[in-house]
Write a protein that holds these residues in place. Structure first.
Motif, PDB file in Angstrom:
ATOM      1  N   ALA A   1     -46.900  25.913  14.448  1.00  0.00           N
ATOM      2  CA  ALA A   1     -47.874  26.293  15.475  1.00  0.00           C
ATOM      3  C   ALA A   1     -49.010  27.092  14.840  1.00  0.00           C
ATOM      4  N   SER A   2     -50.207  26.886  15.382  1.00  0.00           N
ATOM      5  CA  SER A   2     -51.354  27.593  14.833  1.00  0.00           C
ATOM      6  C   SER A   2     -52.435  27.681  15.886  1.00  0.00           C
ATOM      7  N   THR A   3     -53.169  28.804  15.886  1.00  0.00           N
ATOM      8  CA  THR A   3     -54.289  28.907  16.813  1.00  0.00           C
ATOM      9  C   THR A   3     -55.598  28.533  16.136  1.00  0.00           C
ATOM     10  N   ASP A   4     -55.563  28.205  14.835  1.00  0.00           N
ATOM     11  CA  ASP A   4     -56.758  27.716  14.147  1.00  0.00           C
ATOM     12  C   ASP A   4     -56.846  26.198  14.296  1.00  0.00           C
ATOM     13  N   PHE A   5     -58.068  25.719  14.424  1.00  0.00           N
ATOM     14  CA  PHE A   5     -58.300  24.267  14.494  1.00  0.00           C
ATOM     15  C   PHE A   5     -58.532  23.779  13.068  1.00  0.00           C
ATOM     16  N   VAL A   6     -57.610  22.953  12.556  1.00  0.00           N
ATOM     17  CA  VAL A   6     -57.691  22.546  11.143  1.00  0.00           C
ATOM     18  C   VAL A   6     -58.514  21.250  11.032  1.00  0.00           C
ATOM     19  N   ARG A   7     -59.825  21.379  11.222  1.00  0.00           N
ATOM     20  CA  ARG A   7     -60.720  20.224  11.305  1.00  0.00           C
ATOM     21  C   ARG A   7     -60.585  19.278  10.108  1.00  0.00           C
ATOM     22  N   ASP A   8     -60.677  19.826   8.898  1.00  0.00           N
ATOM     23  CA  ASP A   8     -60.675  18.965   7.716  1.00  0.00           C
ATOM     24  C   ASP A   8     -59.371  18.181   7.590  1.00  0.00           C
ATOM     25  N   LYS A   9     -58.264  18.814   7.987  1.00  0.00           N
ATOM     26  CA  LYS A   9     -56.975  18.117   7.961  1.00  0.00           C
ATOM     27  C   LYS A   9     -56.977  16.960   8.964  1.00  0.00           C
ATOM     28  N   HIS A  10     -57.586  17.179  10.133  1.00  0.00           N
ATOM     29  CA  HIS A  10     -57.650  16.116  11.148  1.00  0.00           C
ATOM     30  C   HIS A  10     -58.502  14.943  10.656  1.00  0.00           C
ATOM     31  N   VAL A  11     -59.602  15.252  10.000  1.00  0.00           N
ATOM     32  CA  VAL A  11     -60.461  14.189   9.444  1.00  0.00           C
ATOM     33  C   VAL A  11     -59.679  13.392   8.402  1.00  0.00           C
TER      34      VAL A  11
END
Length: 331
Positions: free
Chosen positions: A1-11
């Motif tokens: 769980a994390s409250t950070d949005f891991v944009r680069d990982k999603h890309v």
């Protein structure tokens, strides 16, 4: 769980879905029949994250061209049967890439363009009662009337169908609780409610909805943990962050839910190691839930995400470029 949005990982996760390694997996072939929608979910998620340049535009457009059948409709993959679901996905992807001219330029022996053939395919699926079949085999579902109206509106050809009859049929799908089912007299479901509300928005007929009654039913979909479900007594699922929130956005009742709690719940559905979103915290990720999780965060005004349109299910700047009016988008 994390409250950070891991944009680069999603890309990176979305880009990995078409890798040689992915093609060695069972999941890749088990989902072969809905590849077109998978591409739409992935491309749309990239677009909402401002990463559309990471998608292989030319390869995707070539794939789409190969999936158009002689009927004018699009299949979910090459050599599969055409269906309204995949036809909408194909048109949405082409609109995102500003590539509808690819269809316009494909003219057959009778002088019909690829767009004319799409319009013909969609319009021939309308039934005498106003509903739409998904394909020539005749399944009727409120999802399909949404697909038809969205697709034809994007092509500027709503005049090709009987919109008034379609609205009459949608109204028959509405239940006492204000929400909508798959067909008349079917149980209310958030997915079908989105389809009916968005179709009404596209047809400029939101006047037939009791926004307070429907807003009550939709906001009741939030469970104590913060997530949203699709029907009473069901588990929450990230995809309802799209189906429920989009309908609330269209009827201007999104403030009726606890947005902070939902944001936290959606973020907890991320896999912070691989990227992507799962249906709920701790489960395996997939591209379907990844798009709907990111779209839900966009509705919730999460930082650095592009606005998504709740009716057409496309990035707002894409629709602004096409000149489509968006009267349900309020500041």
């Amino acid at each position: 769980a994390s409250t950070d949005f891991v944009r680069d990982k999603h890309v990176d996760y979305i880009k990995s879905l078409d890798s040689d390694a992915a093609k060695e997996t069972f999941a890749f072939w088990a989902t072969e029949h809905l590849r077109m929608s998978g591409i739409y979910w992935g491309v749309s998620a990239l677009a909402l994250m401002g990463g559309l340049e990471e998608a292989d535009r030319n390869d995707i457009i070539e794939f789409i061209k190969k999936c158009q059948r002689s009927s004018g409709g699009f299949a979910g993959n090459v050599d599969h049967d055409e269906h309204l679901l995949y036809t909408l996905s194909a048109v949405q992807i082409l609109v995102i890439f500003d590539a509808l001219d690819v269809l316009a330029g494909q003219v057959d022996d009778e002088g019909k363009s690829g767009i004319d053939k799409v319009v013909q395919f969609v319009s021939q699926l309308q039934q005498p009662d106003g509903s739409f079949a998904g394909d020539r085999w005749g399944e009727i579902d409120s999802r399909f009337v949404y697909c038809a109206l969205n697709c034809l509106a994007l092509l500027g050809r709503l005049d090709a169908i009987n919109v008034e009859k379609a609205i009459e049929w949608i109204i028959k799908c509405q239940n006492f609780d204000g929400a909508f089912g798959t067909t008349p007299n079917a149980e209310s479901h958030a997915g079908q409610t989105f389809c009916c509300v968005a179709a009404l928005a596209i047809a400029n007929r939101l006047d037939v909805i009791d926004a307070d009654l429907l807003g009550w039913w939709l906001s009741e979909r939030q469970v104590p943990a913060g997530g949203l479900n699709g029907r009473p007594e069901k588990l929450p699922d990230v995809c309802y962050s799209w189906w429920v929130l989009s309908a609330l956005r269209i009827i201007d009742r999104i403030h009726w839910i606890n947005q902070a709690k939902l944001t936290e719940w959606i973020l907890n559905c991320q896999d912070i190691e691989t990227g992507g979103f799962a249906d709920r915290p701790g489960d395996l990720v997939d591209v379907f839930h990844t798009f709907f999780g990111i779209a839900g965060l966009s509705f919730l005004k999460f930082p650095d995400l592009i606005d998504v349109d709740p009716a057409f299910a496309l990035p707002v700047p894409v629709l602004q470029r096409t000149g489509i009016a968006l009267p349900w988008i309020r500041s």
